[in-house]
Enzyme design. Structure first.
Site, PDB file in Angstrom:
ATOM      1  N   ALA A 294      22.932 -46.050 -36.839  1.00 27.32           N
ATOM      2  CA  ALA A 294      22.719 -47.158 -37.774  1.00 27.32           C
ATOM      3  C   ALA A 294      21.409 -46.943 -38.519  1.00 27.32           C
ATOM      4  O   ALA A 294      20.551 -46.170 -38.084  1.00 27.32           O
ATOM      5  CB  ALA A 294      22.692 -48.487 -37.027  1.00 27.32           C
ATOM      6  N   THR A 295      21.271 -47.624 -39.645  1.00 24.71           N
ATOM      7  CA  THR A 295      20.030 -47.557 -40.411  1.00 24.71           C
ATOM      8  C   THR A 295      19.591 -48.967 -40.797  1.00 24.71           C
ATOM      9  O   THR A 295      20.387 -49.901 -40.802  1.00 24.71           O
ATOM     10  CB  THR A 295      20.207 -46.746 -41.720  1.00 24.71           C
ATOM     11  OG1 THR A 295      21.188 -47.393 -42.540  1.00 24.71           O
ATOM     12  CG2 THR A 295      20.628 -45.325 -41.441  1.00 24.71           C
TER      13      THR A 295
ATOM     14  N   SER B  20      18.383 -50.784 -44.090  1.00 23.08           N
ATOM     15  CA  SER B  20      18.506 -50.489 -45.521  1.00 23.08           C
ATOM     16  C   SER B  20      17.140 -50.310 -46.172  1.00 23.08           C
ATOM     17  O   SER B  20      16.119 -50.776 -45.663  1.00 23.08           O
ATOM     18  CB  SER B  20      19.252 -51.618 -46.236  1.00 23.08           C
ATOM     19  OG  SER B  20      20.561 -51.756 -45.750  1.00 23.08           O
TER      20      SER B  20
ATOM     21  N   SER C  58      19.092 -54.111 -37.292  1.00 25.96           N
ATOM     22  CA  SER C  58      17.706 -54.254 -36.826  1.00 25.96           C
ATOM     23  C   SER C  58      17.289 -55.710 -36.663  1.00 25.96           C
ATOM     24  O   SER C  58      16.294 -56.002 -35.997  1.00 25.96           O
ATOM     25  CB  SER C  58      16.756 -53.581 -37.822  1.00 25.96           C
ATOM     26  OG  SER C  58      16.726 -54.313 -39.044  1.00 25.96           O
TER      27      SER C  58
ATOM     28  N   GLU D  53      26.672 -58.451 -34.604  1.00 27.66           N
ATOM     29  CA  GLU D  53      26.405 -57.017 -34.437  1.00 27.66           C
ATOM     30  C   GLU D  53      27.181 -56.541 -33.215  1.00 27.66           C
ATOM     31  O   GLU D  53      27.210 -57.225 -32.193  1.00 27.66           O
ATOM     32  CB  GLU D  53      24.903 -56.791 -34.257  1.00 27.66           C
ATOM     33  CG  GLU D  53      24.484 -55.402 -33.847  1.00 27.66           C
ATOM     34  CD  GLU D  53      24.932 -54.327 -34.829  1.00 27.66           C
ATOM     35  OE1 GLU D  53      25.567 -53.353 -34.365  1.00 27.66           O
ATOM     36  OE2 GLU D  53      24.658 -54.465 -36.036  1.00 27.66           O
ATOM     37  N   HIS D  54      27.823 -55.358 -33.319  1.00 28.64           N
ATOM     38  CA  HIS D  54      28.639 -54.910 -32.182  1.00 28.64           C
ATOM     39  C   HIS D  54      27.904 -53.969 -31.229  1.00 28.64           C
ATOM     40  O   HIS D  54      28.491 -53.514 -30.248  1.00 28.64           O
ATOM     41  CB  HIS D  54      29.968 -54.286 -32.655  1.00 28.64           C
ATOM     42  CG  HIS D  54      29.817 -53.161 -33.625  1.00 28.64           C
ATOM     43  ND1 HIS D  54      30.827 -52.776 -34.477  1.00 28.64           N
ATOM     44  CD2 HIS D  54      28.784 -52.327 -33.889  1.00 28.64           C
ATOM     45  CE1 HIS D  54      30.428 -51.756 -35.209  1.00 28.64           C
ATOM     46  NE2 HIS D  54      29.204 -51.467 -34.858  1.00 28.64           N
TER      47      HIS D  54
ATOM     48  N   ASP E  85      32.829 -58.023 -33.751  1.00 30.75           N
ATOM     49  CA  ASP E  85      33.273 -57.281 -34.925  1.00 30.75           C
ATOM     50  C   ASP E  85      32.933 -58.084 -36.177  1.00 30.75           C
ATOM     51  O   ASP E  85      33.519 -59.137 -36.438  1.00 30.75           O
ATOM     52  CB  ASP E  85      34.783 -57.050 -34.836  1.00 30.75           C
ATOM     53  CG  ASP E  85      35.310 -56.179 -35.958  1.00 30.75           C
ATOM     54  OD1 ASP E  85      34.532 -55.872 -36.886  1.00 30.75           O
ATOM     55  OD2 ASP E  85      36.495 -55.805 -35.910  1.00 30.75           O
ATOM     56  N   GLY E  86      31.986 -57.588 -36.951  1.00 32.00           N
ATOM     57  CA  GLY E  86      31.526 -58.327 -38.122  1.00 32.00           C
ATOM     58  C   GLY E  86      32.588 -58.518 -39.184  1.00 32.00           C
ATOM     59  O   GLY E  86      32.508 -59.459 -39.983  1.00 32.00           O
TER      60      GLY E  86
END
Length: 316
Positions: free
Chosen positions: A103-104, A106, A136, A157-158, A187-188
């Site tokens: 994940a990042t 943005s 995050s 968030e999963h 699950d978003g």
């Protein structure tokens, strides 16, 4: 010199004076300070070393954020607290950063732009916001600050470990924000149907408007969604979805962006998958390639597809 006004024109001059005064008052209200008021460009550090310098760069030079409330919130929520490695080099540069688990976080200009687009739909009190793919926790914290003490924010968030880290980051920032923030493991793509939302923020790209329909159904009348839309290995379109007071949905595409995809936990943790960014990033002094490939252009029939979807979803 003495200016003598024609009596017949006095009402017109008076009206123009009121309009001019109203404009100045409105300009002063919308401006964060004297630089905005007089439209003066402030010199900014192109390599920001603090959250304040970063937001000044986004506001004064890049013009990615204009709303003064969003500017104040971005200055309050320190990005560095939400990075995986608190000693990462250049934490305030305008670029995405890896946060683990494929994940990042943005790039700051995307946070600024998307929050700015949501600004005029944030209620004065008792508002409810949804952050899909909270990662995050940075945007969740921003929404918590924006919604105020009577508001409520749901972050979905999963990856449980990212939620735990988000909570710790918010505690370091301002633990009272957690009184109005709730994180959910899930699950978003499905959102959270127990509530209706004034604003919905997607921090990852959803595959299509059709897939986003469940989220649109969870939007209150008068609400707004800001989300990147497109297939995982394509460029994406940044879309704004509005639902008016009568429940009619309208959609606008604002241009091309690039995000990580909103995907399943299994796909995200698959070691063959890489963060969906296109640059070389310096991580702990070591340059790391975070995916670089030729990507097809967005669908040229986008506007037609949007109109078709609007007609479908507004069909009674």
């Amino acid at each position: 010199m003495v200016l003598i006004l024609d009596n017949d024109l006095k009402p017109l001059y008076f009206t123009l004076a009121i309009i001019s005064a109203s404009f100045l008052v409105k300009r002063a209200y919308q401006s964060t300070n004297i630089y905005d008021f007089f439209n003066i460009k402030k010199k900014c550090n192109p390599f920001p070393q603090s959250q304040s310098e970063l937001v000044d760069l986004l506001h004064y030079q890049k013009r990615m954020v204009l709303n003064k409330t969003i500017v104040e919130t971005l200055k309050f929520v320190d990005r560095k607290l939400f990075l995986e490695n608190k000693n990462v080099e250049n934490p305030y540069y305008d670029e995405p950063k890896p946060i683990g688990y494929n994940a990042t976080i943005s790039a700051p200009h995307m946070h600024a732009l998307m929050l700015d687009l949501l600004a005029d739909r944030i209620p004065m009190s008792n508002g409810v916001a949804l952050d899909i793919g909270s990662g995050s926790g940075y945007v969740t914290a921003c929404l918590g600050h924006l919604m105020g003490c009577t508001g409520r924010v749901i972050g979905v968030e999963h990856i449980p470990e990212l939620i735990e880290r988000s909570i710790e980051s918010i505690k370091r920032l301002d633990s009272t924000l957690l009184d109005r923030i709730q994180f959910l493991v899930g699950d978003g793509i499905k959102g959270w149907k127990q509530l209706k939302y004034d604003i919905i923020y997607l921090g990852a790209a959803i595959e299509s408007l059709q897939v986003a329909r469940e989220l649109i159904d969870q939007l209150k009348n008068g609400g707004r969604i800001v989300m990147p839309v497109g297939k995982s290995n394509d460029f994406h379109e940044l879309m704004v979805v509005d639902k008016n007071e009568d429940g009619i949905v309208s959609i606008k595409s604002l241009g091309v962006v690039r995000f990580v995809p909103l995907t399943s936990k299994e796909n995200q943790l698959n070691p063959k998958n890489k963060p969906n960014a296109t640059k070389v990033t310096n991580i702990n002094g070591e340059k790391t390639l975070i995916r670089c490939e030729i990507i097809p252009a967005p669908d040229s029939n986008s506007n037609n597809n949007i109109k078709e979807f609007e007609n479908l979803i507004n069909k009674k």
